[in-house]
Design a protein around this motif. Structure first.
Motif, PDB file in Angstrom:
ATOM      1  N   TYR A 124      50.032  21.985 -58.629  1.00  0.00           N
ATOM      2  CA  TYR A 124      49.594  22.113 -57.355  1.00  0.00           C
ATOM      3  C   TYR A 124      48.818  21.699 -56.977  1.00  0.00           C
ATOM      4  O   TYR A 124      48.173  21.566 -55.218  1.00  0.00           O
TER       5      TYR A 124
ATOM      6  N   TYR B   9      49.561  19.033 -55.126  1.00  0.00           N
ATOM      7  CA  TYR B   9      50.672  19.105 -53.778  1.00  0.00           C
ATOM      8  C   TYR B   9      50.477  19.101 -52.468  1.00  0.00           C
ATOM      9  O   TYR B   9      49.773  19.659 -52.463  1.00  0.00           O
TER      10      TYR B   9
ATOM     11  N   PHE C 225      47.331  21.612 -51.660  1.00  0.00           N
ATOM     12  CA  PHE C 225      47.179  22.973 -51.867  1.00  0.00           C
ATOM     13  C   PHE C 225      46.010  23.528 -52.734  1.00  0.00           C
ATOM     14  O   PHE C 225      45.139  24.085 -52.342  1.00  0.00           O
TER      15      PHE C 225
ATOM     16  N   CYS D  97      49.612  29.859 -56.927  1.00  0.00           N
ATOM     17  CA  CYS D  97      49.890  30.840 -55.462  1.00  0.00           C
ATOM     18  C   CYS D  97      50.195  32.379 -55.975  1.00  0.00           C
ATOM     19  O   CYS D  97      50.916  33.053 -56.931  1.00  0.00           O
TER      20      CYS D  97
ATOM     21  N   HIS E 189      53.977  30.452 -52.052  1.00  0.00           N
ATOM     22  CA  HIS E 189      53.019  29.705 -51.056  1.00  0.00           C
ATOM     23  C   HIS E 189      51.965  30.111 -50.993  1.00  0.00           C
ATOM     24  O   HIS E 189      50.757  29.650 -50.419  1.00  0.00           O
TER      25      HIS E 189
ATOM     26  N   ASP F  12      58.819  25.900 -63.841  1.00  0.00           N
ATOM     27  CA  ASP F  12      57.931  26.810 -62.962  1.00  0.00           C
ATOM     28  C   ASP F  12      58.764  28.206 -63.005  1.00  0.00           C
ATOM     29  O   ASP F  12      60.285  28.054 -63.040  1.00  0.00           O
TER      30      ASP F  12
END
Length: 260
Positions: free
Chosen positions: A57, A60, A69, A74, A83, A111
């Protein structure tokens, strides 16, 4: 791009999946009333780096976000569903928190996401939302295996969510993973059986049912990342990474204590 792992790569995928599951369960245990979202991000960072892994992330920067990000996990609270950018917010009793984590280790990504209620209060609506996404996730996994079509998984997920009374947003859904976090094929949270890409052994998929209590419409926060329900209703999100094998589907991000 669709990547297929060799059988010899599966142990590395299992290692990454186990790490993601362990971090999420540790963070869940630490996320109590009074915890700040920025603390959760720092804890995630420490655990990822200590394991010799990399966050998917931090750097990202997709077209739909205002990137990069810049955080390690998140954190989506109540009406936020996807997100969620960690910010200076202290969790309160009854908050519905979704944690979504993607990590790369030894060249393989896993993930996963979990939703849970913080503290002692457990509003019925929140419990129902979480239950629906978890049941939909189980249904999607049960439909997966070599020879199945992506549409079979989407149909299984969507059937559970629809029967629970929720509208389904198709802007964001499941996806392939491998050496990178987001790959083809896209796995919508609703669809028609018998359609789409035929699953093959070696494919890794991140399946992620998510719903909002009374809408299918999203709005984006001023931070350019956090996606919320348009009506301010509560939301939930559940996700696992699975490996398609010759025997079916193996869940790579299952917490240790649920094995049996």
């Amino acid at each position: 791009m669709i990547e297929l792992l060799n059988p010899t790569d599966l142990p590395r995928a299992r290692e990454t999946g186990a790490l993601v599951a362990e971090i999420l369960q540790t963070l869940k245990g630490r996320s109590t009333v009074g915890t700040n979202l920025q603390e959760i991000d720092r804890w995630a960072q420490a655990m990822i780096l200590e394991a010799g892994a990399q966050s998917c992330y931090v750097d990202y920067e997709p077209s739909f976000g205002r990137g990069p990000f810049g955080h390690y996990i998140c954190t989506s609270v109540n009406d936020a569903v996807l997100h969620g950018l960690p910010y200076d917010y202290t969790l309160a009793d009854g908050d519905l928190l979704s944690l979504d984590l993607a990590v790369s280790k030894a060249g393989v990504v896993a993930d996963s996401a979990i939703s849970f209620v913080v503290g002692d209060s457990a509003p019925a609506e929140s419990v129902a939302l979480i239950d629906a996404t978890e049941r939909a996730l189980r249904a999607g996994i049960a439909a997966a295996g070599p020879g199945a079509r992506v549409g079979d998984l989407s149909h299984a997920i969507g059937s559970v969510l629809s029967e629970a009374g929720y509208s389904i947003n198709t802007q964001f859904g499941g996806h392939g993973v491998g050496s990178t976090m987001h790959q083809d094929p896209h796995v919508s949270n609703t669809g028609k059986p018998g359609r789409g890409y035929k699953l093959r052994s070696g494919l890794l998929l991140a399946l992620e049912p998510w719903v909002m209590a009374d809408t299918a419409e999203l709005v984006t926060d001023a931070d350019g990342w956090t996606l919320r329900s348009a009506t301010g209703c509560r939301t939930a999100h559940s996700e696992h990474t699975i490996a398609i094998t010759d025997d079916g589907a193996e869940i790579l991000t299952l917490p240790k204590q649920t094995h049996g």
